[in-house]
Design an enzyme around this catalytic site. Structure first.
Site, PDB file in Angstrom:
ATOM      1  N   ASP A 166      -8.699  -0.215   5.667  1.00 55.96           N
ATOM      2  CA  ASP A 166      -8.684   0.849   6.215  1.00 55.96           C
ATOM      3  C   ASP A 166      -8.237   2.047   5.593  1.00 55.96           C
ATOM      4  OD1 ASP A 166      -6.256  -0.297   6.243  1.00 55.96           O
ATOM      5  OD2 ASP A 166      -5.193   1.248   7.279  1.00 55.96           O
TER       6      ASP A 166
ATOM      7  N   GLY B 187      -1.135  -1.618   6.704  1.00 52.74           N
ATOM      8  CA  GLY B 187      -0.937  -2.939   7.598  1.00 52.74           C
ATOM      9  C   GLY B 187      -2.212  -3.625   7.574  1.00 52.74           C
TER      10      GLY B 187
ATOM     11  N   THR C  59       0.822  -1.229  -0.051  1.00 56.78           N
ATOM     12  CA  THR C  59       0.129  -0.007  -0.103  1.00 56.78           C
ATOM     13  C   THR C  59       0.986   1.296   0.132  1.00 56.78           C
ATOM     14  OG1 THR C  59      -1.791  -1.248   1.196  1.00 56.78           O
ATOM     15  CG2 THR C  59      -1.657   1.337   1.530  1.00 56.78           C
TER      16      THR C  59
END
Ligand code: ASP
Length: 343
Positions: free
Chosen positions: A241, A262, A210
């Site tokens: 998220d 994460g 990411t």
């Protein structure tokens, strides 16, 4: 009597005039006022990134690309450009690199597609925009910005987000544009392993790459953004998220700009990016202390792994992570530059 009153009024006028006299030039200088400064920090994902899993050539490629990304953002900030422009241009460059799990090189869903999430936040007014589960928008970070600037909404998903992006004149591509062999093979490995186990949404190591960026510009404005393909083997339109304001991205000129990476479910449940800002605002903690507590204590205690990159209102940078590695880097005014991969 009248005369006495007039002379009293006259005297007090003279006194008050003297009191409001302009302060001298030296009294005007506020010693706490700082020189305008800029800072930029980036990440390219956190996870089980160790030297033994990487060839020297690949490591050099990552370092070169992280430096090139910083050059783009810093170039904008140095010229007096806005933190928002720097964040979007830097993330767009990383989306276009097959090295990262965003744009080209995004991980695959269980069904063998790429579904992308992105978000952005403006620290001036906490305006924000995000897209989730988009499959044909070439650069999702631009769509997130368009949602923020040209719609009354914060988050659009799926085909609706794509229709909006088209309306905004953003470039679209076929889903195959995001394909890389490396990510395809990762999915195949996980599907194979899944045949032997049951009920697994995703596997360890299936989620790094990411990208995110946080920046402070010379006008004192903070911005942050994040873009991802999510987690390999995700199903049922799972959204992580990265497009969630407060979890994957947050920016407030009063404190800091933050981008997370994460295991997204834990970042959502622990509202990671906002928790860091809240500790700074309500407990008057430094960025380093607040981000260290959340990433090294709160998150692992809840079972979550990952990290963040952040820039505070004074240009300080923090990049804590609780995994073996995180692709990361920062640049500050004055020439300070760092790029790192491992712990
Ligand atoms: N946080 C992202 C997600 O859960 C994955 C990552 O950061 O690599 O979708």
């Amino acid at each position: 009597m009248k005369k006495l009153i007039y002379s009293l009024v006259f005297c007090s006028l003279i006194l008050s005039c003297n009191q409001t006299e302009a302060p001298s030039a030296s009294a005007n200088v506020d010693p706490t006022e700082q020189e305008p400064t800029y800072s930029i920090a980036i990440h390219g994902g956190a996870g089980t990134i160790t030297p033994d899993r990487m060839t020297p050539e690949l490591e050099a490629e990552y370092r070169k690309t992280l430096n090139a990304a910083l050059d783009i953002g810093e170039g904008i900030l140095k010229e007096g450009g806005s933190s928002l422009d720097a964040v979007v241009a830097t993330i767009e460059f990383m989306e276009n690199s097959p090295l990262f799990n965003a744009g080209i090189g995004a991980v695959f869903t269980h069904d063998g597609r790429n579904e992308l999430d992105a978000s952005i936040m403006d620290g001036r007014d906490r305006n924000a925009g995000a897209v989730g589960g988009v499959t044909i928008i070439q650069n999702p970070i631009k769509a997130a910005r368009a949602v923020m600037e040209h719609s009354p909404h914060v988050m659009l998903t799926g085909t609706g987000a794509e229709a909006f992006a088209l309306q905004q004149g953003l470039d679209t591509v076929s889903n195959a544009y995001f394909y890389t062999e490396k990510r395809w093979n990762s999915l195949q490995r996980i599907l194979e392993a899944e045949k032997k186990k049951t009920g697994s949404l995703a596997f360890p190591d299936s989620k790094f790459g990411t990208v995110g960026c946080a920046a402070l510009d010379l006008n004192g404005n903070l911005a942050a953004g994040t873009s991802t393909g999510g987690m390999t083997n995700k199903r049922f339109n799972r959204i992580g998220d990265s497009p969630i304001i407060g979890a994957g991205t947050y920016a407030d000129n009063k404190a800091a700009a933050i981008s997370s990476t994460g295991h997204g479910e834990y970042f959502i449940r622990n509202v990671v990016a906002f928790d860091i800002v809240a500790r700074m605002l309500y407990q008057e903690k430094s960025l380093e202390a607040a981000s260290g507590e959340v990433i090294m204590d709160v998150l692992p205690a809840a079972g979550g792994d990952g990290g963040i990159i952040a820039v505070d209102k004074d240009g300080n940078v923090a990049m804590p992570f609780n995994t073996a590695g995180m692709y990361r880097g920062y640049s500050k005014k004055g020439g300070e530059r760092y790029v790192g991969i491992f712990k």
